[in-house]
Design a protein around this motif. Structure first.
Motif, PDB file in Angstrom:
ATOM      1  N   CYS A 188       0.842  -1.203   0.000  1.00 52.74           N
ATOM      2  CA  CYS A 188       0.000   0.000   0.000  1.00 52.74           C
ATOM      3  C   CYS A 188       0.878   1.255   0.000  1.00 52.74           C
ATOM      4  N   LEU A 189       1.899   1.235   0.852  1.00 55.97           N
ATOM      5  CA  LEU A 189       2.805   2.377   0.943  1.00 55.97           C
ATOM      6  C   LEU A 189       3.544   2.593  -0.382  1.00 55.97           C
ATOM      7  N   LEU A 190       3.967   1.474  -0.996  1.00 58.01           N
ATOM      8  CA  LEU A 190       4.664   1.573  -2.279  1.00 58.01           C
ATOM      9  C   LEU A 190       3.719   2.127  -3.350  1.00 58.01           C
ATOM     10  N   ASP A 191       2.469   1.702  -3.308  1.00 54.89           N
ATOM     11  CA  ASP A 191       1.477   2.221  -4.253  1.00 54.89           C
ATOM     12  C   ASP A 191       1.351   3.738  -4.089  1.00 54.89           C
ATOM     13  N   LEU A 192       1.221   4.182  -2.848  1.00 59.05           N
ATOM     14  CA  LEU A 192       1.071   5.621  -2.594  1.00 59.05           C
ATOM     15  C   LEU A 192       2.344   6.380  -2.978  1.00 59.05           C
ATOM     16  N   GLU A 193       3.494   5.746  -2.738  1.00 60.87           N
ATOM     17  CA  GLU A 193       4.779   6.358  -3.101  1.00 60.87           C
ATOM     18  C   GLU A 193       4.870   6.520  -4.633  1.00 60.87           C
ATOM     19  N   LEU A 194       4.471   5.476  -5.356  1.00 58.72           N
ATOM     20  CA  LEU A 194       4.527   5.535  -6.820  1.00 58.72           C
ATOM     21  C   LEU A 194       3.525   6.538  -7.383  1.00 58.72           C
ATOM     22  N   ARG A 195       2.435   6.741  -6.631  1.00 62.96           N
ATOM     23  CA  ARG A 195       1.414   7.692  -7.080  1.00 62.96           C
ATOM     24  C   ARG A 195       1.739   9.122  -6.669  1.00 62.96           C
ATOM     25  N   ARG A 196       2.787   9.296  -5.845  1.00 63.45           N
ATOM     26  CA  ARG A 196       3.050  10.576  -5.195  1.00 63.45           C
ATOM     27  C   ARG A 196       2.998  11.759  -6.165  1.00 63.45           C
ATOM     28  N   ASP A 197       3.741  11.653  -7.267  1.00 58.85           N
ATOM     29  CA  ASP A 197       3.711  12.778  -8.209  1.00 58.85           C
ATOM     30  C   ASP A 197       2.995  12.389  -9.501  1.00 58.85           C
ATOM     31  N   GLY A 198       2.110  11.419  -9.364  1.00 56.64           N
ATOM     32  CA  GLY A 198       1.303  11.024 -10.519  1.00 56.64           C
ATOM     33  C   GLY A 198       2.086  10.237 -11.559  1.00 56.64           C
ATOM     34  N   ALA A 199       3.329   9.861 -11.220  1.00 56.31           N
ATOM     35  CA  ALA A 199       4.189   9.217 -12.223  1.00 56.31           C
ATOM     36  C   ALA A 199       3.735   7.801 -12.541  1.00 56.31           C
ATOM     37  N   SER A 200       3.300   7.088 -11.508  1.00 57.97           N
ATOM     38  CA  SER A 200       3.031   5.670 -11.732  1.00 57.97           C
ATOM     39  C   SER A 200       2.103   5.147 -10.648  1.00 57.97           C
ATOM     40  N   SER A 201       2.083   3.822 -10.458  1.00 58.06           N
ATOM     41  CA  SER A 201       1.233   3.201  -9.438  1.00 58.06           C
ATOM     42  C   SER A 201       1.666   1.752  -9.309  1.00 58.06           C
ATOM     43  N   LEU A 202       1.177   1.109  -8.269  1.00 57.42           N
ATOM     44  CA  LEU A 202       1.458  -0.321  -8.138  1.00 57.42           C
ATOM     45  C   LEU A 202       0.747  -1.104  -9.249  1.00 57.42           C
ATOM     46  N   ASP A 203      -0.380  -0.576  -9.721  1.00 52.46           N
ATOM     47  CA  ASP A 203      -1.068  -1.217 -10.858  1.00 52.46           C
ATOM     48  C   ASP A 203      -0.110  -1.321 -12.048  1.00 52.46           C
ATOM     49  N   ALA A 204       0.567  -0.203 -12.337  1.00 52.80           N
ATOM     50  CA  ALA A 204       1.497  -0.183 -13.476  1.00 52.80           C
ATOM     51  C   ALA A 204       2.653  -1.145 -13.223  1.00 52.80           C
TER      52      ALA A 204
ATOM     53  N   GLN B 205      12.456  -3.894  -6.768  1.00 52.18           N
ATOM     54  CA  GLN B 205      13.034  -2.597  -6.376  1.00 52.18           C
ATOM     55  C   GLN B 205      13.490  -1.818  -7.614  1.00 52.18           C
ATOM     56  N   LYS B 206      14.167  -2.487  -8.517  1.00 48.31           N
ATOM     57  CA  LYS B 206      14.657  -1.812  -9.733  1.00 48.31           C
ATOM     58  C   LYS B 206      13.497  -1.313 -10.587  1.00 48.31           C
ATOM     59  N   LEU B 207      12.481  -2.159 -10.720  1.00 44.73           N
ATOM     60  CA  LEU B 207      11.344  -1.774 -11.555  1.00 44.73           C
ATOM     61  C   LEU B 207      10.584  -0.599 -10.931  1.00 44.73           C
ATOM     62  N   ALA B 208      10.450  -0.621  -9.598  1.00 46.13           N
ATOM     63  CA  ALA B 208       9.745   0.477  -8.919  1.00 46.13           C
ATOM     64  C   ALA B 208      10.476   1.795  -9.160  1.00 46.13           C
ATOM     65  N   SER B 209      11.798   1.782  -9.057  1.00 45.20           N
ATOM     66  CA  SER B 209      12.580   3.000  -9.300  1.00 45.20           C
ATOM     67  C   SER B 209      12.411   3.459 -10.746  1.00 45.20           C
ATOM     68  N   GLU B 210      12.441   2.503 -11.660  1.00 45.44           N
ATOM     69  CA  GLU B 210      12.294   2.843 -13.076  1.00 45.44           C
ATOM     70  C   GLU B 210      10.947   3.517 -13.337  1.00 45.44           C
ATOM     71  N   LEU B 211       9.887   2.939 -12.786  1.00 42.22           N
ATOM     72  CA  LEU B 211       8.551   3.492 -13.043  1.00 42.22           C
ATOM     73  C   LEU B 211       8.357   4.835 -12.346  1.00 42.22           C
ATOM     74  N   ALA B 212       8.968   4.979 -11.155  1.00 35.39           N
ATOM     75  CA  ALA B 212       8.829   6.244 -10.423  1.00 35.39           C
ATOM     76  C   ALA B 212       9.660   7.343 -11.068  1.00 35.39           C
ATOM     77  N   GLY B 213      10.684   6.943 -11.827  1.00 34.38           N
ATOM     78  CA  GLY B 213      11.576   7.930 -12.416  1.00 34.38           C
ATOM     79  C   GLY B 213      12.515   8.535 -11.387  1.00 34.38           C
ATOM     80  N   ARG B 214      12.670   7.839 -10.240  1.00 32.08           N
ATOM     81  CA  ARG B 214      13.623   8.289  -9.216  1.00 32.08           C
ATOM     82  C   ARG B 214      14.036   7.066  -8.402  1.00 32.08           C
ATOM     83  N   ASP B 215      15.147   7.221  -7.704  1.00 35.68           N
ATOM     84  CA  ASP B 215      15.728   6.095  -6.968  1.00 35.68           C
ATOM     85  C   ASP B 215      14.899   5.797  -5.718  1.00 35.68           C
TER      86      ASP B 215
END
Ligand code: ZN
Length: 603
Positions: free
Chosen positions: A399-415, A437-447
């Motif tokens: 859930c936290l990772l989903d919210l983190e990925l959604r933080r700036d609208g860049a991505s989501s756990l769905d993606a 971890q690598k994929l999450a960083s890639e989708l978020a566009g930040r480390d």
């Protein structure tokens, strides 16, 4: 199963199995395996020690009670070589090994047989000829003598048997053979279509379920998940359900799942709301169905070819179980079965569960994943102090990772899940230990390595309150309002003012004593049985009265039996912890928060 470069599958003749109820009253199946051309130096056989999806060495061979071998009508010597291995003497073949297998485990993990019902997982009954792991398999499933009205429910591919009938089934190799559990008996069945794919529900056990309702609600869940991933990865799917007076469990398979539920969790005709009981069953079905993608096809690298002789270690169960646990209830919201407040109630209960276990401050979800084999699946009185659930806390990390990925609208756990499916699941590539971890960083566009260090590999408290606030959800924590309070709702009674730092069983035995809690400091131990509290005979009500009316800092004398010895402890009451979570939709969120809440939970 470990292997030594087997010959190409097409060159191998099929391994033939036969399973028949032998003596239902003694709970014995007779199981045989026939190898047309056995190893010239003597054919070896092995049986799995664990079943994928349940990460504990269970040593199924302990239920093999008689093993014999024959070739061409003559007995062949066969000897045990290890706890899960046998070796037959050389013979020309065909070689048939037959065993009686004791089957009396009322779980989704092994096998069961009585006069009313049979059930088995291949891992518990089918020996594998060593070196023939990749050979095609054929299995004859034989009806018990005198049974009337029995059906077979399995997704094993038909090879002569009629759908739901006894007869011959087939699988492309041993790995597939053991991934289609078989239910047999007088079953209540219903069917539906989702994503153009036929689905069946087969229920064993006495019950009065509203089958059309069940089919309708399951359709919604399955359709949403199929749409989520962009198509079903199977050509049919089966929910095997065992209804019991009490019990809970589920195990995922490539095109089916075995579920155990309480009879009361099935919907009754005339009900049209979703009770908490029924919600539990819907969540379980949703969970196991999501696994058809996440863990059955998107797999940790180490699971791409299971070694069924021993533990297979991964630090990723938090993702395969935790993300699945996150989506099981979220899917019920997204598919329209429950609304956002009901979803938040479920999420708040998960937060409460994790918040009440001090083990979350000791063990990370990655460590919990790795040590599942010796810790999570082997819980004892110290488990709450030492272990965190990679299911419950894993779902909160998801859930936290989903919210983190959604933080700036860049991505989501769905993606992230869809990308995992496209890059790993669909092409059949294992997910490396750092893959998510690598994929999450890639989708978020930040480390995001700091996120994983703190919340996956580390034991930092999850900043759920702040992150939820950013999406227009208010989180409050309060003391518990008694033993039945699982959180998710405002307190239904008086909340505790104090705590003893223990969890007490129904028999007034201390089930768990929390480390550094006031009872532990006063010398009480798990297993102690309370006999008096504050000079009053100990009862659940007497304990509750001390907790709701006591004052933090005051001293309460407790008498207890440790084994048969009376002990006395003076406990200085501590203030009750705020460990019970309630989540609500913020009444007037900012426009930004509202937009993000709608993106996450829907309008
Ligand atoms: Zn699961």
């Amino acid at each position: 199963m470990s292997t030594s470069s087997p010959p190409a599958a097409s060159s191998l003749p099929p391994t033939r199995y036969r399973i028949a109820p032998h003596d239902p009253h003694a709970h014995l199946f007779e199981v045989s395996v026939t190898v047309a051309h056995p190893d010239a130096t003597g054919q070896a056989f092995t049986l799995p020690t664990w079943i994928p999806g349940s990460y504990l060495v269970r040593e199924f061979a302990r239920h093999f009670v008689a093993v014999r071998a024959e070739c061409d009508g003559r007995a062949v010597a066969i000897a045990k070589t290890r706890k899960d291995g046998w070796q037959a003497a050389p013979c020309d073949g065909p070689l048939t090994v037959t065993a009686l297998v004791y089957a009396f485990d009322l779980s989704v993990r092994t096998a069961y047989l009585d006069a009313n019902r049979g059930y088995f997982n291949g891992t518990a009954v089918f020996m594998c000829p060593v070196g023939r792991e990749d050979a095609p398999t054929v299995v004859d499933i034989v009806a018990p003598a005198g049974a009337t009205g029995w059906q077979v429910a399995t997704t094993l591919p038909l090879d002569g048997a009629k759908l739901n009938g006894f007869g011959t089934y087939a699988a492309t190799d041993y790995d597939e053979l053991i991934d289609h559990p078989v239910e047999m008996g007088v079953l209540a069945t219903t069917s539906f279509t989702a994503g153009g794919v036929p689905h069946d529900i087969a229920i064993a056990g006495r019950q009065h379920a509203d089958l059309p309702r069940l089919a309708r609600d399951f359709t919604q869940i399955c359709q949403w998940q199929i749409d989520f991933f962009g198509g079903a990865p199977f050509s049919r799917y089966l929910f095997q359900v065992l209804a019991l007076p009490d019990g809970y469990g589920g195990l995922e398979h490539r095109s089916s799942t075995s579920l155990i539920c309480r009879r009361d969790e099935l919907p009754r005709s005339g009900d049209d709301d979703i009770s908490d009981d029924y919600l539990k069953l819907l969540g379980l079905a949703s969970h196991e169905y999501f696994h058809a993608w996440n863990v059955k096809r998107i797999k940790p690298l180490v699971f791409m070819r299971y070694d069924l002789t021993q533990e297979n270690y991964t630090r990723q169960l938090w993702a395969f179980e935790g993300i699945t646990s996150y989506y099981d209830d979220l899917a019920l919201l997204r598919c329209g079965l429950i609304d956002a407040p009901r979803y938040l109630e479920q999420l708040a209960r998960a937060i409460t569960l994790v918040q009440r276990g001090p083990g979350r401050m000791t063990q990370s979800v990655a460590d919990s994943s790795f040590d599942a084999w010796i810790k999570f699946y082997r819980s004892d009185e110290n488990t709450p102090n030492a272990v965190v659930s990679y299911y419950a806390k894993g779902s909160l990390v998801a859930c936290l990772l989903d919210l983190e990925l959604r933080r700036d609208g860049a991505s989501s756990l769905d993606a992230l899940m869809r990308t995992l499916w496209q890059r790993f699941g669909q092409p059949g590539i294992g997910v490396p230990e750092d893959g998510i971890q690598k994929l999450a960083s890639e989708l978020a566009g930040r480390d995001l390595s700091g996120f994983f260090e703190r919340y996956v590999e580390g034991v930092d408290e999850l900043p759920l309150s702040a992150m939820l606030s950013d999406v227009g959800v208010d989180m409050t924590l309060r003391p518990t309002a008694g033993a039945k309070d699982r959180g998710g709702k405002p307190a239904a009674g008086v909340v505790d003012r104090c705590t003893l730092g223990v969890r007490i069983g129904g028999d007034l035995k201390l089930a768990n004593v929390f480390r550094d809690g006031v009872a532990a400091r006063a010398g009480l131990s798990a297993g102690d049985v309370l006999v008096a509290i504050d000079s009053i005979k100990a009862t659940s009500d007497a304990v509750a009265a001390v907790l709701t009316r006591g004052t933090p800092g005051s001293v309460v004398r407790v008498h207890a039996f440790r084994r048969d010895e009376l002990i006395t402890a003076d406990i200085t009451l501590a203030a009750a912890p705020c460990d019970t979570c309630v989540l609500t939709l913020a009444p007037s969120p900012s426009a930004n928060a509202l937009a993000r809440r709608q993106a996450w939970l829907g309008a």
